[in-house]
Structures are given as structure tokens and as C-alpha cells.
Scaffold this motif. Structure first.
Motif, PDB file in Angstrom:
ATOM      1  N   GLN A 109      -2.984  -3.543   8.342  1.00 50.28           N
ATOM      2  CA  GLN A 109      -2.608  -2.938   7.065  1.00 50.28           C
ATOM      3  C   GLN A 109      -2.701  -3.955   5.928  1.00 50.28           C
ATOM      4  O   GLN A 109      -3.150  -3.622   4.824  1.00 50.28           O
ATOM      5  N   LEU A 110      -2.298  -5.202   6.185  1.00 49.20           N
ATOM      6  CA  LEU A 110      -2.442  -6.233   5.153  1.00 49.20           C
ATOM      7  C   LEU A 110      -3.912  -6.475   4.833  1.00 49.20           C
ATOM      8  O   LEU A 110      -4.290  -6.617   3.664  1.00 49.20           O
ATOM      9  N   ASP A 111      -4.736  -6.510   5.867  1.00 48.64           N
ATOM     10  CA  ASP A 111      -6.183  -6.696   5.644  1.00 48.64           C
ATOM     11  C   ASP A 111      -6.753  -5.553   4.812  1.00 48.64           C
ATOM     12  O   ASP A 111      -7.565  -5.776   3.897  1.00 48.64           O
ATOM     13  N   ALA A 112      -6.340  -4.332   5.122  1.00 50.29           N
ATOM     14  CA  ALA A 112      -6.851  -3.170   4.387  1.00 50.29           C
ATOM     15  C   ALA A 112      -6.366  -3.180   2.939  1.00 50.29           C
ATOM     16  O   ALA A 112      -7.109  -2.788   2.021  1.00 50.29           O
ATOM     17  N   TYR A 113      -5.154  -3.635   2.706  1.00 47.70           N
ATOM     18  CA  TYR A 113      -4.637  -3.728   1.338  1.00 47.70           C
ATOM     19  C   TYR A 113      -5.453  -4.731   0.523  1.00 47.70           C
ATOM     20  O   TYR A 113      -5.859  -4.448  -0.610  1.00 47.70           O
ATOM     21  N   ILE A 114      -5.717  -5.899   1.091  1.00 53.91           N
ATOM     22  CA  ILE A 114      -6.494  -6.912   0.380  1.00 53.91           C
ATOM     23  C   ILE A 114      -7.922  -6.417   0.131  1.00 53.91           C
ATOM     24  O   ILE A 114      -8.515  -6.681  -0.920  1.00 53.91           O
ATOM     25  N   ALA A 115      -8.465  -5.666   1.072  1.00 53.15           N
ATOM     26  CA  ALA A 115      -9.833  -5.146   0.922  1.00 53.15           C
ATOM     27  C   ALA A 115      -9.916  -3.996  -0.072  1.00 53.15           C
ATOM     28  O   ALA A 115     -11.016  -3.565  -0.432  1.00 53.15           O
ATOM     29  N   GLY A 116      -8.774  -3.477  -0.518  1.00 50.07           N
ATOM     30  CA  GLY A 116      -8.769  -2.359  -1.441  1.00 50.07           C
ATOM     31  C   GLY A 116      -8.828  -1.004  -0.770  1.00 50.07           C
ATOM     32  O   GLY A 116      -8.999   0.018  -1.442  1.00 50.07           O
ATOM     33  N   ASP A 117      -8.674  -0.992   0.542  1.00 49.54           N
ATOM     34  CA  ASP A 117      -8.745   0.271   1.288  1.00 49.54           C
ATOM     35  C   ASP A 117      -7.385   0.934   1.473  1.00 49.54           C
ATOM     36  O   ASP A 117      -7.312   2.042   2.017  1.00 49.54           O
ATOM     37  N   LEU A 118      -6.337   0.255   1.063  1.00 52.52           N
ATOM     38  CA  LEU A 118      -4.984   0.775   1.213  1.00 52.52           C
ATOM     39  C   LEU A 118      -4.251   0.531  -0.095  1.00 52.52           C
ATOM     40  O   LEU A 118      -4.283  -0.586  -0.632  1.00 52.52           O
ATOM     41  N   SER A 119      -3.600   1.550  -0.631  1.00 51.37           N
ATOM     42  CA  SER A 119      -2.842   1.381  -1.867  1.00 51.37           C
ATOM     43  C   SER A 119      -1.531   0.654  -1.579  1.00 51.37           C
ATOM     44  O   SER A 119      -1.125   0.485  -0.429  1.00 51.37           O
ATOM     45  N   GLU A 120      -0.866   0.270  -2.653  1.00 51.85           N
ATOM     46  CA  GLU A 120       0.419  -0.422  -2.491  1.00 51.85           C
ATOM     47  C   GLU A 120       1.442   0.475  -1.804  1.00 51.85           C
ATOM     48  O   GLU A 120       2.151   0.033  -0.894  1.00 51.85           O
ATOM     49  N   THR A 121       1.521   1.726  -2.218  1.00 49.32           N
ATOM     50  CA  THR A 121       2.497   2.622  -1.585  1.00 49.32           C
ATOM     51  C   THR A 121       2.126   2.899  -0.135  1.00 49.32           C
ATOM     52  O   THR A 121       3.006   3.003   0.725  1.00 49.32           O
ATOM     53  N   GLN A 122       0.844   3.015   0.158  1.00 49.55           N
ATOM     54  CA  GLN A 122       0.429   3.186   1.556  1.00 49.55           C
ATOM     55  C   GLN A 122       0.799   1.957   2.384  1.00 49.55           C
ATOM     56  O   GLN A 122       1.243   2.068   3.532  1.00 49.55           O
TER      57      GLN A 122
END
Length: 388
Positions: A109-122
Motif C-alpha cells: 500500500q505504501l508503494d502504491a501510494y508513492i506511485a500515485g496508484d492509491l489516494s491518501e484516504t485509500q
């Protein structure tokens, strides 16, 4: 004492790098205190010029690991962390940020957040942040947003809470074979100073009759060894990069917790940076001590409700009310199930924290609930609540 610069002073100590750094941040890297506001002996960092901050960054730049201790709920500590992260990143050398506040199973999930694939709320929902860490996310938000903007990797350091909860109840011996496979194989119990420190903490805190120091010790060991093992795994996989570890001061002070256990696995250059506020001055605590001016987060608006986070059914049930409660004044009743706050649908406790994260006292907030009736099922109702 030998004066090295307007910012750094050499302290006679067994630690050759022990310095005292006075960072008097008023707010994050924008406004700062003036020298007139402080004791004449206190040196003030003018963050707007970044002059003195560059001195600290220069000292840390060649370390393979930089541990920056924090008091979890002190915003000024996190602003200092961000200032150091920014300074090291802007030197152009690759860095990553290791965080105690995220548990290892949520690395994807951290990787996806940094990649822009996961929003902050997600990210907050999928890492179960509010259930597993609980500290106000706004304390860490500037760091995470900067990491995302700059493409800096975030490393989840902590062991799963399920493991440490079980060890707290029954010790390491109570873990299943599957759970045991998730903990470090190397656990050093021989550091007498570390053991004595934890014994003092254990004796100071209220506890039940069945409390076990051995179980308490094993939890602390798992936290420190687990984070150290994860950090070393990343260092070995990324030999050209620097790791900045953000963890509670108890895990880094005197180098006893994570730093010593990293060094045992992988001898690397490292420094410990932490706040010296609210503790007796001791230059042996860290390589660099910070004395930041307190900075408070803006107060968020509160509904004044007590929640039943284990309630079944749609939404989150209201269990009771605070003495001052805008929700009760608006007409909510115990047993109502909150299903929406503003435009945020409420399915779990985390949704409530997310919905109110940037609210303000005095703000009018629309809230939708379901109220169970004696006959006819649940009735949807809407209220305008004045947040406290």
C-alpha cells in the motif's frame, strides 16, 4: 566548550559526534522565531535562509542510516523530520524513509501510494492506520505528501500488531509456527542497560496483577529487532541509498534500540537525531539533540460522541455523548448509526476520522444516521451538527 559555528557547540562526551542543535521552528520551514524572542544563549535557526540547517545536513549526508527520534504526538518533531528529509533529498543522493507508524504487511500500500496508484484516504483505510497507529495522521501528512511528490520510497518497519499483542499476552512461546516465522530469528537479550531501562519503565506504569515483565520485554525486543531487521533488509537491497528512520525516541535514544540492532546485522555509518525537550539534558542520548519550539496542530472539530466501534450493521453506532456535544444538541440519540458525515460515507471508525480530519470547531457539518424504530425498521435522518 569549543564554539564551532552560530549553530553547533561541541560537548565533551564519549560520543565524538555529540552536538547540540537548537532548532527553534515556529512553523514548518516558513516562519521562524527571532533572536529577540529567546534567551541570549540560545541560537536560532533561520529556516528561511537554510544556512544553519545546511550545516546539519552536511553532517548527516555521509551516514548510511539517519535515525530521527520523535515524540509521536509532537508536531514540531515531525516538522524537524521533514526539514532533514528535504535537506538530504535535495543533495541528490537517493534516500528512503523508514516509518515505525506503518506495519510490514502493508508495504504494498505504501508503494502504491508513492506511485500515485492509491489516494491518501485509500492509504489510510487499507493500512488500517487509525486502528493500528491511532495518532493524528496530520502529524505525518507533510512527510508522506513530500515523499509522494518527490517519489521517495516509504518503508513499513513495524511488525504486525497481531504478533506483538499475542506476545504481550502470552510471550514469544505462545506464537504459532506460522507467527514465529514472521519474527526476527536474532534477538539480543544481553544488553544490561537496555534491560534496566525497560525495567524502570515497566515499574512506573500501572498494570494488572497478571502483568509480566518478561512479556513486556519480549514485545519491546520484537519491536526493535523487527524494525532493525526490516531496515537492514532494505539497506542490503539498496546499497547505494541512504535510509532515514522515523521512530519513537525510546527506540533510538542512546542507540540501544533499533540502531544497535541494525549495527549488529550490518555495520554501517549512522547518526541518531532526537529532541532533547522534556527530558534531562544528556549529550549521550544522541549524536544530535534538537530543542524545537512547540508547534500545535490546528484543533479539529468534534461531534462530541462516544462510538461503539464493534457495533454490527450499517454505519458506526453512537454509544453516548460528551458533556459538551454538538451531536446531542442537534438531536442525535444513543443507538443512532452514523452512515455519512459531509460527503464521506461511513462504514468504519476510520471513515469518521477521515471525514473530520480537516474540520474546524464551529463548523456546521451535515450528518446522516439510521435510527432503529420499534416498528418499521430503521429510519434515515439528517442533522446539521455544530462541531465543538
Amino acid at each position: 566548550m569549543t564554539l564551532r559555528s552560530p549553530l553547533f557547540s561541541r560537548i565533551p562526551t564519549s560520543l565524538p559526534k555529540a552536538l547540540v542543535l537548537m532548532l527553534m521552528l515556529a512553523i514548518s520551514s516558513v516562519s521562524v522565531a527571532s533572536a529577540d524572542d529567546t534567551d541570549p544563549q540560545t541560537k536560532v535557526l533561520d529556516v528561511s535562509s537554510l544556512g544553519e540547517l545546511d550545516d546539519l545536513i552536511e553532517q548527516l549526508a555521509d551516514d548510511r542510516v539517519v535515525f530521527i527520534g520523535e515524540t509521536h504526538d509532537r508536531y514540531e518533531d515531525h516538522l524537524n523530520q521533514l526539514a532533514i528529509i528535504r535537506g538530504l533529498h535535495e543533495r541528490g543522493h537517493p534516500i528512503a524513509i523508514g516509518m515505525e507508524s506503518f506495519q510490514q504487511p502493508f508495504q504494498d500500500q505504501l508503494d502504491a501510494y508513492i506511485a500515485g496508484d492509491l489516494s491518501e484516504t485509500q492509504l489510510l483505510r487499507e493500512t488500517e492506520y487509525f486502528e493500528r497507529w491511532r495518532f493524528d495522521y496530520r502529524l505525518y501528512r507533510p512527510i508522506l505528501r513530500y515523499a509522494r511528490e518527490q517519489g521517495i520510497a516509504l518503508i513499513a518497519l513495524n511488525l504486525p500488531r497481531e504478533i506483538t499483542d499475542q506476545v504481550g499476552d502470552g510471550g514469544i512461546a505462545s506464537l504459532t509456527a506460522e507467527e514465529t516465522a514472521l519474527i526476527p530469528t536474532e534477538i539480543d537479550r544481553e544488553d544490561t542497560a537496555y534491560l534496566a531501562h525497560l525495567k524502570r519503565i515497566f515499574e512506573l506504569h500501572p498494570k494488572g496483577d497478571d502483568a509480566s515483565f518478561e512479556h513486556f520485554l519480549e514485545v519491546q525486543l520484537l519491536w526493535d529487532e523487527g524494525m532493525a531487521e526490516r531496515a537492514v533488509r532494505w539497506l542490503r537491497d539498496n546499497p547505494e541509498s541512504q535510509l532515514i528512520v522515523l521512530a519513537g525516541t525510546g527506540h533510538v535514544e542512546y542507540g540501544r534500540g533499533i540502531p544497535k540492532r541494525v549495527e549488529r546485522r550490518l555495520p554501517v555509518s549512522m547518526s541518531v537525531v532526537m529532541s532533547g525537550r522534556q527530558r534531562p539534558f544528556d549529550p549521550a542520548m544522541a549524536d544530535y539533540l534538537l530543542y524545537p519550539r512547540p508547534v500545535d496542530l490546528p484543533q479539529i472539530g468534534l461531534m462530541g460522541v462516544m462510538l461503539d466501534t464493534d457495533s454490527e450493521g450499517e454505519g458506526v453506532a453512537v454509544q453516548g455523548f460528551a458533556q459538551q456535544s454538538g451531536a446531542r444538541e442537534a438531536g442525535l440519540k444513543a443507538g443512532d448509526r452514523i452512515i455519512a458525515i459531509g460527503d464521506v460515507a461511513i462504514d468504519a471508525y476510520a471513515d469518521i476520522r477521515i471525514a473530520l480530519m480537516d474540520s474546524q470547531p464551529g463548523q456546521q457539518m451535515p450528518v446522516a444516521v439510521l435510527r432503529d424504530l420499534l416498528v418499521g425498521g430503521a429510519k434515515p435522518l439528517r442533522f446539521e451538527i455544530t462541531l465543538q
